[in-house]
Scaffold this motif. Structure first.
Motif, PDB file in Angstrom:
ATOM      1  N   VAL A 110       0.904  -1.268   0.069  1.00 52.23           N
ATOM      2  CA  VAL A 110       0.074  -0.007  -0.122  1.00 52.23           C
ATOM      3  C   VAL A 110       0.669   1.096   0.000  1.00 52.23           C
ATOM      4  CG1 VAL A 110      -1.821   1.230   1.260  1.00 52.23           C
ATOM      5  CG2 VAL A 110      -1.777  -1.116   1.073  1.00 52.23           C
ATOM      6  N   ILE A 111       0.726   2.023  -1.033  1.00 56.52           N
ATOM      7  CA  ILE A 111       1.242   3.376  -0.863  1.00 56.52           C
ATOM      8  C   ILE A 111       0.184   4.387  -1.333  1.00 56.52           C
ATOM      9  CG2 ILE A 111       3.622   2.662  -1.605  1.00 56.52           C
ATOM     10  CD1 ILE A 111       3.126   3.443  -4.314  1.00 56.52           C
ATOM     11  N   ASN A 112       0.495   5.695  -1.143  1.00 51.90           N
ATOM     12  CA  ASN A 112      -0.512   6.691  -1.405  1.00 51.90           C
ATOM     13  C   ASN A 112       0.235   8.068  -1.955  1.00 51.90           C
ATOM     14  OD1 ASN A 112       0.255   8.532   0.886  1.00 51.90           O
ATOM     15  ND2 ASN A 112      -1.456   7.478   2.204  1.00 51.90           N
ATOM     16  N   TYR A 113      -0.563   8.984  -2.735  1.00 53.83           N
ATOM     17  CA  TYR A 113       0.001  10.049  -3.214  1.00 53.83           C
ATOM     18  C   TYR A 113      -0.762  11.112  -2.877  1.00 53.83           C
ATOM     19  CZ  TYR A 113       1.329  13.471  -6.624  1.00 53.83           C
ATOM     20  OH  TYR A 113       1.783  14.652  -7.323  1.00 53.83           O
ATOM     21  N   ASN A 114      -0.107  12.279  -2.294  1.00 56.10           N
ATOM     22  CA  ASN A 114      -1.071  13.398  -1.851  1.00 56.10           C
ATOM     23  C   ASN A 114      -1.157  14.224  -2.889  1.00 56.10           C
ATOM     24  OD1 ASN A 114      -1.403  15.965  -0.315  1.00 56.10           O
ATOM     25  ND2 ASN A 114      -1.152  15.053   1.458  1.00 56.10           N
ATOM     26  N   LEU A 115      -2.381  14.391  -3.281  1.00 56.64           N
ATOM     27  CA  LEU A 115      -2.762  15.505  -4.218  1.00 56.64           C
ATOM     28  C   LEU A 115      -2.252  16.796  -4.367  1.00 56.64           C
ATOM     29  CD1 LEU A 115      -6.240  13.860  -5.580  1.00 56.64           C
ATOM     30  CD2 LEU A 115      -3.711  13.185  -6.093  1.00 56.64           C
ATOM     31  N   GLU A 116      -2.484  17.361  -2.811  1.00 58.71           N
ATOM     32  CA  GLU A 116      -2.012  18.628  -2.595  1.00 58.71           C
ATOM     33  C   GLU A 116      -0.383  19.126  -2.391  1.00 58.71           C
ATOM     34  OE1 GLU A 116      -4.188  19.643   0.960  1.00 58.71           O
ATOM     35  OE2 GLU A 116      -6.173  19.625  -0.092  1.00 58.71           O
ATOM     36  N   SER A 117       0.178  18.197  -1.809  1.00 58.74           N
ATOM     37  CA  SER A 117       1.680  18.209  -1.527  1.00 58.74           C
ATOM     38  C   SER A 117       2.719  17.591  -2.680  1.00 58.74           C
ATOM     39  CB  SER A 117       2.309  17.593  -0.132  1.00 58.74           C
ATOM     40  OG  SER A 117       1.907  16.265  -0.214  1.00 58.74           O
ATOM     41  N   SER A 118       1.961  16.744  -3.635  1.00 61.77           N
ATOM     42  CA  SER A 118       2.785  16.189  -4.666  1.00 61.77           C
ATOM     43  C   SER A 118       3.811  15.237  -4.063  1.00 61.77           C
ATOM     44  CB  SER A 118       3.237  17.442  -5.629  1.00 61.77           C
ATOM     45  OG  SER A 118       2.167  17.860  -6.262  1.00 61.77           O
ATOM     46  N   THR A 119       3.399  14.518  -2.965  1.00 59.67           N
ATOM     47  CA  THR A 119       4.396  13.765  -2.680  1.00 59.67           C
ATOM     48  C   THR A 119       3.862  12.250  -2.221  1.00 59.67           C
ATOM     49  OG1 THR A 119       3.617  14.323  -0.309  1.00 59.67           O
ATOM     50  CG2 THR A 119       5.598  15.402  -0.973  1.00 59.67           C
ATOM     51  N   TRP A 120       4.724  11.210  -2.229  1.00 59.86           N
ATOM     52  CA  TRP A 120       4.438   9.782  -2.061  1.00 59.86           C
ATOM     53  C   TRP A 120       4.684   9.518  -0.705  1.00 59.86           C
ATOM     54  CZ3 TRP A 120       1.897   6.696  -5.800  1.00 59.86           C
ATOM     55  CH2 TRP A 120       1.887   6.921  -6.963  1.00 59.86           C
ATOM     56  N   ASP A 121       3.848   8.475  -0.454  1.00 66.45           N
ATOM     57  CA  ASP A 121       4.136   7.874   1.113  1.00 66.45           C
ATOM     58  C   ASP A 121       3.946   6.587   1.065  1.00 66.45           C
ATOM     59  OD1 ASP A 121       4.887   8.009   3.775  1.00 66.45           O
ATOM     60  OD2 ASP A 121       2.659   8.320   4.468  1.00 66.45           O
ATOM     61  N   VAL A 122       4.813   5.723   1.803  1.00 65.94           N
ATOM     62  CA  VAL A 122       4.623   4.210   2.033  1.00 65.94           C
ATOM     63  C   VAL A 122       4.072   3.900   3.171  1.00 65.94           C
ATOM     64  CG1 VAL A 122       6.084   2.124   1.989  1.00 65.94           C
ATOM     65  CG2 VAL A 122       6.664   3.869   0.689  1.00 65.94           C
ATOM     66  N   ILE A 123       2.966   2.939   3.096  1.00 66.78           N
ATOM     67  CA  ILE A 123       2.108   2.754   4.572  1.00 66.78           C
ATOM     68  C   ILE A 123       2.687   1.304   4.978  1.00 66.78           C
ATOM     69  CG2 ILE A 123      -0.037   2.541   5.404  1.00 66.78           C
ATOM     70  CD1 ILE A 123       0.524   5.266   4.097  1.00 66.78           C
ATOM     71  N   PRO A 124       3.603   1.177   6.040  1.00 69.09           N
ATOM     72  CA  PRO A 124       3.886   0.228   6.524  1.00 69.09           C
ATOM     73  C   PRO A 124       2.743  -0.663   7.303  1.00 69.09           C
ATOM     74  CG  PRO A 124       4.672   2.036   7.902  1.00 69.09           C
ATOM     75  CD  PRO A 124       4.212   2.358   6.702  1.00 69.09           C
ATOM     76  N   ILE A 125       2.571  -1.749   7.028  1.00 66.07           N
ATOM     77  CA  ILE A 125       1.242  -2.427   7.440  1.00 66.07           C
ATOM     78  C   ILE A 125       1.771  -3.746   7.964  1.00 66.07           C
ATOM     79  CG2 ILE A 125      -1.016  -3.372   7.166  1.00 66.07           C
ATOM     80  CD1 ILE A 125      -1.287  -1.211   5.234  1.00 66.07           C
ATOM     81  N   ASN A 126       1.526  -4.426   9.076  1.00 65.36           N
ATOM     82  CA  ASN A 126       1.682  -5.619   9.443  1.00 65.36           C
ATOM     83  C   ASN A 126       0.410  -6.697   9.305  1.00 65.36           C
ATOM     84  OD1 ASN A 126       4.177  -5.035  10.811  1.00 65.36           O
ATOM     85  ND2 ASN A 126       3.293  -4.167  12.515  1.00 65.36           N
ATOM     86  N   GLY A 127       0.656  -7.769   8.632  1.00 65.46           N
ATOM     87  CA  GLY A 127      -0.456  -8.823   8.391  1.00 65.46           C
ATOM     88  C   GLY A 127      -1.189  -8.264   7.027  1.00 65.46           C
ATOM     89  N   GLY A 128      -2.553  -8.685   6.779  1.00 66.45           N
ATOM     90  CA  GLY A 128      -2.886  -8.365   5.705  1.00 66.45           C
ATOM     91  C   GLY A 128      -3.033  -9.431   4.590  1.00 66.45           C
ATOM     92  N   PRO A 129      -3.408  -9.007   3.494  1.00 62.94           N
ATOM     93  CA  PRO A 129      -3.328  -9.825   2.272  1.00 62.94           C
ATOM     94  C   PRO A 129      -1.968  -9.912   1.727  1.00 62.94           C
ATOM     95  CG  PRO A 129      -4.030  -7.709   1.624  1.00 62.94           C
ATOM     96  CD  PRO A 129      -4.258  -7.577   3.202  1.00 62.94           C
ATOM     97  N   LEU A 130      -1.955 -11.228   0.863  1.00 64.66           N
ATOM     98  CA  LEU A 130      -0.453 -11.295   0.078  1.00 64.66           C
ATOM     99  C   LEU A 130      -0.691 -10.396  -0.904  1.00 64.66           C
ATOM    100  CD1 LEU A 130      -0.635 -15.360   0.378  1.00 64.66           C
ATOM    101  CD2 LEU A 130       0.654 -13.926   1.502  1.00 64.66           C
TER     102      LEU A 130
END
Length: 501
Positions: free
Chosen positions: A324-344
């Motif tokens: 999972v990653i996201n992109y901020n439409l206002e600041s024009s920056t990417w962010d990586v979302i560290p998540i434990n568990g979840g789907p393969l």
């Protein structure tokens, strides 16, 4: 006249005395020299005739000529040693590798191991590449064996249009080693490839817009020091295109956000569009987190508020892949979302947004081959956590496992939110022409009983939902065609959600 007895005795003495024998030794030496000279000439004539080296009809490119035949160096084959065939080890800090100066031959198998030093950055630049598409391949591994992470596979044409074309792909390995394996089939061949490699060098030589800087130790990383108006790892991204048309249209602000500041009558990233203007334009934001792998394909994305959420996808190396990653439409920056568990890890799935939740359905799992799944997962954007959505027990209808489908969350005729899943590929049933529906309130699945035109389902199509008409428009895809053929289509369907038509 008869000689006297004394004279006869003197002659006999001369013939028998040692002094006479010593005086004739030079004569015997001369005879020995003559004999040796004759023997040597005869020996040389006989031996040279037996060991005479014939010349080769053609030049030995990667070998040497011995008695009229090209004897190839290790790794080369052919009557001129012109084809790679075998294994090579490259240990220099920079160099190149090729299949040979002519078309590669049929059933070629060649392997190159480039040895640097542990954790060094190794760059491969594909200056020329031409193979039979989908049949002859070059595999690149980040390590010293085929069990190392696979970082790239090339097949087809990569030919620069102009000298210094910076669109030529550059493959990077970070282990300090690279293993390249090329093979061709028995049907067709092309000109092959020429690949340049360098250890601990700057990307694309800083694109001609910067200076490559290195540390003091051999293990220090190198980086580009970009010129004033350029940025990026390879100094290939301009802060301001065409200097913003200065001074008439705007100017390049290098003190703040480092972009073009346009005058009142101009707009666009390079101040090239007049105001007012209905002409659209592209903008390339490029602020990425350091050391994270964002590259992927067959992923999906949805926009919620000011964030674009990107989930899943296929990549050659999952070791540093973030689900999972996201992109901020206002600041024009990417962010990586560290998540434990979840789907393969998966790709070819679908995403659909409902309130603050993202529903992810189906897709092909990264682990193993043929693992197309029917899993439904919910991602909460507030808590940034995953939870599986297993159908309620006792329900008879189970979802079809598909990949390459599309999905939308809409309201049915009763006003209840449902997720509509269109078509897709099933490893059991092939290309589905079905429309599946998931009811969020009852946590149950069903297959819509469709009316109207007969549709043909496929894989990899696109679809959009029009809320004003409660209709989903489906375009294109890869489908089964008549006469046992498959191909791309330009079909356009409209599916009315409330009437299942």
């Amino acid at each position: 006249m008869l000689r006297s007895e004394e004279n006869r005795r003197m002659d006999f003495g001369r013939r028998t005395s040692p002094r006479f024998s010593t005086r004739c030794f030079p004569c015997r030496t001369q005879e020995l020299r003559t004999y040796l000279f004759t023997f040597t000439v005869f020996y040389l004539l006989v031996c040279s005739e037996g060991s005479y080296s014939k010349t080769c009809d053609k030049n030995c490119i990667f070998g040497r000529c011995i008695n009229g035949t090209c004897v190839c160096e290790r790794g080369w084959a052919g009557d001129q040693c012109q084809h790679c065939q075998g294994r090579f080890k490259l240990t220099e800090s920079s160099g190149s590798l090729t299949d040979g100066p002519v078309n590669y031959k049929y059933k070629t198998k060649c392997t190159w191991l480039i040895e640097g030093y542990p954790n060094a950055v190794l760059r491969l630049r594909f200056n020329h590449f031409a193979t039979e598409c989908s049949w002859d391949h070059m595999y690149v591994f980040d390590g010293d064996s085929i069990y190392a992470p696979l970082v790239a596979v090339f097949s087809g044409l990569v030919v620069p249009e102009t000298k210094g074309n910076e669109t030529i792909p550059e493959v990077v390995t970070t282990s300090g080693y690279a293993l390249l394996h090329f093979f061709s089939d028995a049907a067709y061949n092309l000109t092959g490839f020429n690949i340049f490699y360098s250890i601990n060098s700057c990307p694309n030589n800083c694109s001609g817009h910067g200076r490559c800087t290195t540390g003091n130790s051999i293990s220090s990383s190198v980086y580009c020091e970009c010129e004033r108006y350029w940025k990026g790892e390879a100094c290939d991204i301009p802060y301001c295109w065409d200097d913003c048309g200065s001074p008439d249209r705007g100017y390049c602000d290098l003190t703040g956000e480092k972009l073009c500041v346009c005058n009142d009558s101009w707009q666009g990233p390079d101040c090239s569009l007049k105001v007012p203007s209905a002409e659209p334009y592209w903008f390339l934001p490029n602020v990425k987190p350091d050391g994270q792998s964002l590259d992927r394909v067959s992923h999906k994305a949805v926009v919620h508020g000011k964030l674009m959420w990107v989930i899943g996808g296929f990549t050659f190396n999952y070791s540093s892949f973030q689900m999972v990653i996201n992109y901020n439409l206002e600041s024009s920056t990417w962010d990586v979302i560290p998540i434990n568990g979840g789907p393969l890890q998966r790709y070819g799935h679908s995403l659909a947004l409902h309130k603050d939740d993202i529903y992810m359905f189906g897709g092909k799992l990264e682990a193993g081959s043929g693992n197309v799944t029917d899993e439904l997962w919910l991602f909460d954007t507030r808590t940034r956590s995953w939870s599986p959505k297993t159908p309620s027990p006792g329900l008879q209808v189970q979802p079809f496992a598909v990949e390459g489908h599309t999905a939308h969350i809409v309201d049915n005729r009763n006003g209840e939110p449902i997720m509509v899943v269109l078509f897709g590929y099933s490893p059991i049933y092939s290309y589905l022409s079905l429309v599946q529906e998931y009811n969020i309130r009852t946590n149950s699945w069903s297959v819509a009983e469709m009316n109207g035109a007969l549709v043909q389902g496929g894989y990899g199509h696109s679809s959009v939902y029009d809320s004003s008409s409660h209709s989903i428009y489906v375009h294109g895809g890869y489908k089964a065609l008549p006469a046992n053929k498959y191909g791309l289509v330009d079909h356009l369907y409209r599916y009315q959600v409330h009437t299942h038509t």
